[in-house]
Design a protein around this motif. Structure first.
Motif: not given
Length: 131
Positions: A41-44, A89, A46-50, A34-35
């Motif tokens: 950092w965001a996941s590699q 990630d 998809d560049e998103k937090f989960h 999570e953020d």
């Protein structure tokens, strides 16, 4: 809680992992994707937090395989159960101890770093989460 790097301590780094088979053994660790979570950092992939309520994992560098496992599902067996989780990630086995890696040491070469949801799905008592 994540272990932070210690000044003047040297950490092992790994460029590869054991070959993947239907029975590859790994160490399951706990991570927040999570953020603001300990993942940094965001996941590699998809560049998103989960959300920690989503079954997601980060794999050691060798298993991550330059992103070839990104957004694919793996099956994790443990505690007499199995669960599918999405690879989002890399748990960096060749890098760490910097801001980008939340000052965590490099991962070992046999790590599946999993969200709360994975641990919960495996039915592991919360007091035993993390290792």
């Amino acid at each position: 809680m994540a272990e932070c790097c210690k000044e003047r301590k040297f950490y092992d780094i790994y460029h590869c992992s054991t070959p993947v088979t239907r029975r590859t053994e790994a160490i399951l660790t706990l991570n927040s994707f999570e953020d603001g979570g300990e993942g940094g950092w965001a996941s590699q992939c998809d560049e998103k937090f989960h959300s920690d309520k989503t079954r997601v994992v980060a794999l050691s560098t060798g298993w991550y395989n330059n992103g070839k496992r990104c957004l694919k599902f793996i099956t994790i067996y443990g505690n007499g159960k199995s669960v599918k989780a999405k690879v989002v990630d890399q748990c960096g086995s060749t890098m760490g101890c910097d801001d980008e890696h939340a000052y965590q040491p490099p991962c070992w070469n046999d790590i599946v770093d999993a969200s709360d949801a994975v641990w919960k799905a495996l039915g592991v008592p919360r007091k035993d989460w993390g290792g």
